[in-house]
Design an enzyme around this catalytic site. Structure first.
Site, short mmCIF file in Angstrom:
data_model
loop_
_atom_site.label_atom_id
_atom_site.label_comp_id
_atom_site.label_asym_id
_atom_site.label_seq_id
_atom_site.Cartn_x
_atom_site.Cartn_y
_atom_site.Cartn_z
N CYS A 53 59.68 84.55 41.50
CA CYS A 53 58.30 84.84 41.75
C CYS A 53 57.86 83.67 42.70
O CYS A 53 58.00 82.67 42.29
CB CYS A 53 57.44 84.56 40.35
SG CYS A 53 55.60 84.79 40.48
N CYS A 56 55.14 81.35 40.89
CA CYS A 56 55.81 80.38 39.97
C CYS A 56 56.35 79.35 40.65
O CYS A 56 56.02 77.99 40.15
CB CYS A 56 56.79 81.40 39.28
SG CYS A 56 56.32 82.78 38.20
#
Length: 459
Positions: A53, A56
């Site tokens: 991600c 993230c």
């Protein structure tokens, strides 16, 4: 034992170096599936992430700063992170459905963080939620201090009562958004007069408003509606939060970098409605202004001129625009009234056509953003698949042509070509002609044999 100023500075430098060195990353603990069995002993602030991600990865350095800051502050909150793809069962138990997901786990309760992913905002959330749901104000000095510190402040005033129990329940539910306090009447300033006790009061916009169960409905709904200032600057994140209040959002769309007279007038008109006509519109509208129209355009999949006024219904994705330029307060009030009584023209919505349009718009926006940010990458991402598809189509067409040629060759080998068939027809015709000629000769010969002797003599 005393240290010289130079020694103290050296110790401070060493401490800072140790704190922000790679060893400080240990302040954020990597969690596994055993975490759910031991988490009840502490308050945890956890980042549920996915290794692939992009958001993230962007949060990772901020999360390390959050761990270091909370350790320095002495707040009893432990900071951790968990790979939600590796431990999907645990993540599912905590209701993780997207990445990254930030949760504060406190006993049996799990609080979702939905604010900006900055160090200060995350730490503010941890400070608020980790403490008691309702904080006591023991003195007037403390009351004045929190009043200056918070733009919106909820206070329960009075002793034990069913209202206080309800207030505590609401505070436990909505502490993710704002602070809740309790106080006795004597710690309030002289400017605050309450018609009766106990009471729940919200302090904001330089004044205060008291909860009335008969007029305002449930306490939870009232707190949810009142947790914002009446007028504020709105961005994408704030607009998302405002949608949870159930209110229509009235926005003056302006250009703050190049303000015009029209922009200033529209902002002033909306502020007047928010303050002077609160009793009439506060229950249904949240007021504010937004710098630029880019975000609004992406929401409505259209173009809003600047400056302008737009009203958004975030529950069904409808929006309203004034039919003509708003020049005075009377015109603006009439526009708000027409939205409430249903006579204003509504645009957008969440119907099937709009959903299809949203998919196409998002796809187009994604393609355009890729090409704007990196034309080479855009050509590679979208040109390569097109090239592959083209080659596949060419291969299919070529394969069909080759197969046809192969079939013709096979037919030739088997004696089924058109040319051979024509030759066979000609041979058949020639054979038929020869047979017919032989038959005619036989007939002539028979006739000669049948002639009389006199005829033969003549012959």
């Amino acid at each position: 034992m005393l240290f010289s100023p130079g020694a103290m500075a050296l110790l401070g430098a060493v401490f800072s170096a140790l704190l922000f060195s790679p060893a400080a990353f240990a302040l954020v603990q990597d969690l596994d599936d055993t975490f759910k069995d031991s988490r009840m002993d502490d308050i945890w602030l956890v980042d549920f992430y996915a290794p692939w991600c992009g958001y993230c990865k962007k949060l990772e350095p901020v999360w390390q700063e959050v761990g270091a800051e909370l350790t320095r502050s002495g707040l009893p909150v432990r900071v951790g992170k968990m790979d939600a793809t590796a431990y999907s069962g645990v993540a599912s138990e905590f209701g993780v459905r997207g990445y990254p997901t930030i949760k504060l786990l406190k006993g049996e309760l799990a609080y979702n963080y939905k604010g900006p992913r900055t160090k200060d905002d995350i730490i503010e959330f941890a400070n608020r939620v980790a403490g008691p749901a309702v904080r006591s104000l023991p003195s007037r000095q403390m009351f004045e201090h929190v009043l200056m510190r918070h733009s919106v402040l909820f206070v329960y005033v009075g002793g034990e009562s069913p209202l206080k129990e309800k207030y505590s329940e609401v505070a436990s539910e909505l502490i993710v958004y704002t602070y809740f306090f309790s106080a006795s009447e004597d710690i309030l300033t002289e400017s605050v007069t309450l018609p009766e006790l106990p009471a729940v009061v919200v302090f904001k916009d330089g004044t205060y408003f008291t909860y009335d169960e008969y007029e305002d409905g449930s306490l939870s709904s009232w707190v949810n509606r009142e947790r914002f200032q009446s007028y504020l600057q709105i961005d994408g994140f704030t607009l998302y939060e405002l949608g949870e209040t159930g209110k229509l959002v009235a926005i003056a769309v302006t250009d703050e970098k190049d303000p015009t007279e029209q922009s200033v007038r529209l902002k002033g008109l909306i502020q007047r409605v928010a303050t002077e006509h609160r009793e009439q519109f506060n229950r249904d509208f949240q007021f504010g202004h937004m710098d630029g129209n880019e975000y609004i355009n992406s929401l409505i999949m259209g173009e809003v001129s600047v400056p302008n006024i737009i009203i958004l219904n975030t529950s069904n994705e409808q929006y309203f625009l004034p039919a003509a330029h708003v020049e005075n307060i009377e015109q603006l009030l009439q526009f708000f009234k027409s939205v409430l009584d249903g006579s204003a023209l509504a645009y957008g919505g969440d119907g099937i056509f709009q959903r299809i349009k949203r998919v196409a718009y998002d796809a187009r926006s994604t393609v355009m953003s890729v090409f704007r940010s990196s034309p080479v990458l855009g050509c590679f991402l979208f040109g390569l698949p097109l090239g592959v598809i083209s080659l596949m189509c060419y291969g299919i067409c070529t394969a069909e042509s080759d197969d046809g040629a192969d079939d013709v060759e096979l037919m030739r080998r088997d004696g089924f070509t058109d040319e051979e068939e024509e030759g066979e027809e000609e041979e058949q015709q020639q054979l038929t002609t020869n047979i017919q000629g032989e038959e005619e000769e036989d007939e002539n010969e028979a006739e000669r044999e049948e002639k009389s002797p006199s005829e033969k003599k003549v012959d």
